[in-house]
Design an enzyme around this catalytic site. Structure first.
Site, mmCIF file in Angstrom:
data_model
loop_
_atom_site.group_PDB
_atom_site.id
_atom_site.type_symbol
_atom_site.label_atom_id
_atom_site.label_comp_id
_atom_site.label_asym_id
_atom_site.label_seq_id
_atom_site.Cartn_x
_atom_site.Cartn_y
_atom_site.Cartn_z
ATOM 1 N N TRP A 43 -7.543 2.031 -11.157
ATOM 2 C CA TRP A 43 -6.907 2.122 -9.526
ATOM 3 C C TRP A 43 -7.751 1.263 -8.611
ATOM 4 O O TRP A 43 -6.843 0.654 -7.790
ATOM 5 C CB TRP A 43 -7.066 3.749 -9.433
ATOM 6 C CG TRP A 43 -6.382 3.854 -8.085
ATOM 7 C CD1 TRP A 43 -6.911 4.139 -6.597
ATOM 8 C CD2 TRP A 43 -4.806 4.057 -7.765
ATOM 9 N NE1 TRP A 43 -5.894 4.275 -5.889
ATOM 10 C CE2 TRP A 43 -4.647 4.175 -6.409
ATOM 11 C CE3 TRP A 43 -3.566 3.932 -8.495
ATOM 12 C CZ2 TRP A 43 -3.453 4.552 -5.689
ATOM 13 C CZ3 TRP A 43 -2.502 4.051 -7.936
ATOM 14 C CH2 TRP A 43 -2.404 4.468 -6.705
ATOM 15 N N HIS A 61 1.413 3.944 -3.245
ATOM 16 C CA HIS A 61 0.898 5.545 -2.699
ATOM 17 C C HIS A 61 2.181 6.549 -2.810
ATOM 18 O O HIS A 61 1.960 7.878 -2.719
ATOM 19 C CB HIS A 61 0.169 5.642 -1.628
ATOM 20 C CG HIS A 61 -1.317 5.333 -1.703
ATOM 21 N ND1 HIS A 61 -1.721 3.992 -1.631
ATOM 22 C CD2 HIS A 61 -2.391 5.952 -2.106
ATOM 23 C CE1 HIS A 61 -3.128 3.954 -1.966
ATOM 24 N NE2 HIS A 61 -3.507 5.249 -2.124
ATOM 25 N N TYR A 109 -6.031 16.533 -0.444
ATOM 26 C CA TYR A 109 -6.516 15.020 0.082
ATOM 27 C C TYR A 109 -5.200 14.632 0.627
ATOM 28 O O TYR A 109 -4.045 14.593 0.174
ATOM 29 C CB TYR A 109 -6.972 14.691 -1.279
ATOM 30 C CG TYR A 109 -7.234 13.040 -1.120
ATOM 31 C CD1 TYR A 109 -7.863 12.447 0.199
ATOM 32 C CD2 TYR A 109 -7.097 12.054 -2.174
ATOM 33 C CE1 TYR A 109 -8.120 11.259 0.177
ATOM 34 C CE2 TYR A 109 -7.626 10.929 -2.126
ATOM 35 C CZ TYR A 109 -7.973 10.483 -0.999
ATOM 36 O OH TYR A 109 -8.217 9.176 -0.792
ATOM 37 N N TYR A 148 0.814 -1.175 -0.188
ATOM 38 C CA TYR A 148 -0.007 0.149 0.170
ATOM 39 C C TYR A 148 0.876 1.067 -0.153
ATOM 40 O O TYR A 148 0.496 2.254 -0.901
ATOM 41 C CB TYR A 148 -1.058 0.056 1.221
ATOM 42 C CG TYR A 148 -1.855 1.050 1.087
ATOM 43 C CD1 TYR A 148 -3.198 0.709 0.403
ATOM 44 C CD2 TYR A 148 -1.639 2.338 1.715
ATOM 45 C CE1 TYR A 148 -4.187 2.108 0.501
ATOM 46 C CE2 TYR A 148 -2.484 3.335 1.644
ATOM 47 C CZ TYR A 148 -3.653 3.155 1.041
ATOM 48 O OH TYR A 148 -4.626 4.108 0.874
#
Length: 105
Positions: free
Chosen positions: A76, A22, A41, A18
């Site tokens: 995605w 990212h 964000y 993860y």
């Protein structure tokens, strides 16, 4: 602008993956988020897999709907979905805003 916070749970065995994904979010995914009203964000990940997301937007439901229409988002989500625990649909469908109970302006 409305402040939105949500939580999701990343599978413990997927934490490293993860983080890697990212660290290099596709530019077209970032563009799609901006185009659909996602601003400021951020994602925060705890070592037990708790993921906290924060963003600002005018209308969260409209911003989510806009992302669902983007082809890059479908790709995605297909790649990211298996990294999460207990989803209601895909990751996007599981983002349920938390109630804001305090804000220091």
């Amino acid at each position: 602008m409305r402040r939105i916070c949500f939580t999701l749970k990343v599978r413990p065995e997927c934490l490293a993956e993860y983080r890697v994904r990212h660290a290099a979010v596709w530019p077209e995914m970032q563009d799609a988020l901006r185009e659909t009203g996602w601003a400021n964000y951020s994602l925060f990940l705890r070592e037990d897999g708790l993921l906290v997301g924060y963003l600002e937007c005018e209308d969260f439901a409209a911003s989510q709907a806009g992302m669902k229409k983007h082809p890059v988002n479908a790709r995605w989500q297909a790649e990211m979905g298996p990294l999460f625990e207990t989803l209601e649909g895909g990751p996007d469908d599981s983002m349920k805003p938390l109630d804001e109970v305090f804000h220091l302006a």
